[in-house]
Scaffold this motif. Structure first.
Motif, PDB file in Angstrom:
ATOM      1  N   HIS A 172     -23.505  17.460 111.660  1.00  0.00           N
ATOM      2  CA  HIS A 172     -22.774  18.696 112.238  1.00  0.00           C
ATOM      3  C   HIS A 172     -21.622  18.900 111.337  1.00  0.00           C
ATOM      4  O   HIS A 172     -21.248  19.962 111.189  1.00  0.00           O
ATOM      5  CB  HIS A 172     -22.231  18.308 113.731  1.00  0.00           C
ATOM      6  CG  HIS A 172     -21.144  19.061 114.341  1.00  0.00           C
ATOM      7  ND1 HIS A 172     -21.482  20.208 114.541  1.00  0.00           N
ATOM      8  CD2 HIS A 172     -20.055  18.684 114.628  1.00  0.00           C
ATOM      9  CE1 HIS A 172     -20.388  20.677 115.224  1.00  0.00           C
ATOM     10  NE2 HIS A 172     -19.696  19.799 115.111  1.00  0.00           N
ATOM     11  N   HIS A 203     -24.857  24.098 112.255  1.00  0.00           N
ATOM     12  CA  HIS A 203     -23.420  23.345 112.805  1.00  0.00           C
ATOM     13  C   HIS A 203     -23.474  23.318 114.385  1.00  0.00           C
ATOM     14  O   HIS A 203     -23.300  22.108 114.992  1.00  0.00           O
ATOM     15  CB  HIS A 203     -22.181  24.114 112.145  1.00  0.00           C
ATOM     16  CG  HIS A 203     -20.911  23.374 112.862  1.00  0.00           C
ATOM     17  ND1 HIS A 203     -20.268  22.316 112.315  1.00  0.00           N
ATOM     18  CD2 HIS A 203     -19.934  24.106 113.537  1.00  0.00           C
ATOM     19  CE1 HIS A 203     -19.257  21.993 113.047  1.00  0.00           C
ATOM     20  NE2 HIS A 203     -18.936  23.164 113.748  1.00  0.00           N
ATOM     21  N   GLU A 250     -24.547  20.218 117.081  1.00  0.00           N
ATOM     22  CA  GLU A 250     -23.563  19.764 118.094  1.00  0.00           C
ATOM     23  C   GLU A 250     -24.601  20.036 119.294  1.00  0.00           C
ATOM     24  O   GLU A 250     -24.492  19.059 120.496  1.00  0.00           O
ATOM     25  CB  GLU A 250     -22.615  20.872 118.173  1.00  0.00           C
ATOM     26  CG  GLU A 250     -21.711  20.678 119.548  1.00  0.00           C
ATOM     27  CD  GLU A 250     -20.595  21.407 119.492  1.00  0.00           C
ATOM     28  OE1 GLU A 250     -20.121  22.054 118.602  1.00  0.00           O
ATOM     29  OE2 GLU A 250     -19.837  21.243 120.579  1.00  0.00           O
ATOM     30  N   TYR A 297     -26.529  16.758 119.624  1.00  0.00           N
ATOM     31  CA  TYR A 297     -25.859  15.583 119.725  1.00  0.00           C
ATOM     32  C   TYR A 297     -25.408  15.501 121.223  1.00  0.00           C
ATOM     33  O   TYR A 297     -25.289  14.194 121.895  1.00  0.00           O
ATOM     34  CB  TYR A 297     -25.159  15.093 118.939  1.00  0.00           C
ATOM     35  CG  TYR A 297     -23.475  15.804 118.689  1.00  0.00           C
ATOM     36  CD1 TYR A 297     -22.583  15.740 119.676  1.00  0.00           C
ATOM     37  CD2 TYR A 297     -23.269  16.602 117.532  1.00  0.00           C
ATOM     38  CE1 TYR A 297     -21.762  16.515 119.684  1.00  0.00           C
ATOM     39  CE2 TYR A 297     -22.101  17.060 117.367  1.00  0.00           C
ATOM     40  CZ  TYR A 297     -21.341  17.151 118.282  1.00  0.00           C
ATOM     41  OH  TYR A 297     -19.824  17.744 118.461  1.00  0.00           O
TER      42      TYR A 297
END
Ligand SMILES: [Fe+2]
Length: 163
Positions: free
Chosen positions: A39, A51, A55, A58
């Motif tokens: 990221h 990106h 996110e 995660y």
């Protein structure tokens, strides 16, 4: 008081499930930090898409970390929380400095390949212990990961390869 007395599960058989969940927890923690790195460090034309995607991945991994840890507690175990302990048992390698989308996606695909093998083994252990809830939890993970593999492979395939 022991939770297992109330869950009516066999302590010895459940111990195998707990041990395997501890390893899976360690793997997910390392995977989580790898995704953080992707990221932050990703570069290139896919930046804005990846990106954001890393996110959401995660965040999803963090939710699974919590679910796995709380399942360990429900089964009478104590989840590890020290990263130094995770690294002793994790089967996922830490990575850093990955800036290319190809390398990041390949790493995630290899990680999913590993998760799928380990989760299928864990489902068998859970079924041997009559622990249908753990089996169901991990079957849900498998379903999501198998679908994500399709999407990541589709993302990685250049459109000209299909013509
Ligand atoms: Fe961020």
């Amino acid at each position: 008081m022991k939770t297992l007395n109330y869950l009516n599960l066999n302590e010895n058989k459940v111990a195998n499930v707990v041990a395997a969940l501890q390893n899976l927890l360690a793997d997910f923690q390392v995977y989580y930090t790898n995704l953080r790195g992707f990221h932050w460090e990703i570069k290139g034309r896919g930046f804005f898409v990846l990106h954001e995607k890393f996110e959401s991945m995660y965040d999803d991994a963090a939710a699974k970390v919590d679910e796995i840890a709380e399942r360990i507690l429900t089964l009478g175990g104590t989840p590890e929380n020290k990263f130094s302990d995770y690294l002793k048992v994790a089967r996922i390698q830490e990575v850093s400095g990955v800036t290319s989308s190809r390398e990041a996606v390949e790493n995630i695909l290899e990680t999913y390949k590993h998760f799928i093998v380990e989760e299928r083994k864990l489902i068998e252990l859970a079924e041997e212990a009559n622990d249908v809830v753990t089996a169901d939890l991990l079957t849900g993970y498998l379903k999501e990961q198998e679908k994500m593999i399709w999407m990541l492979v589709a993302f990685s395939t250049r459109s000209c390869e299909n013509k």
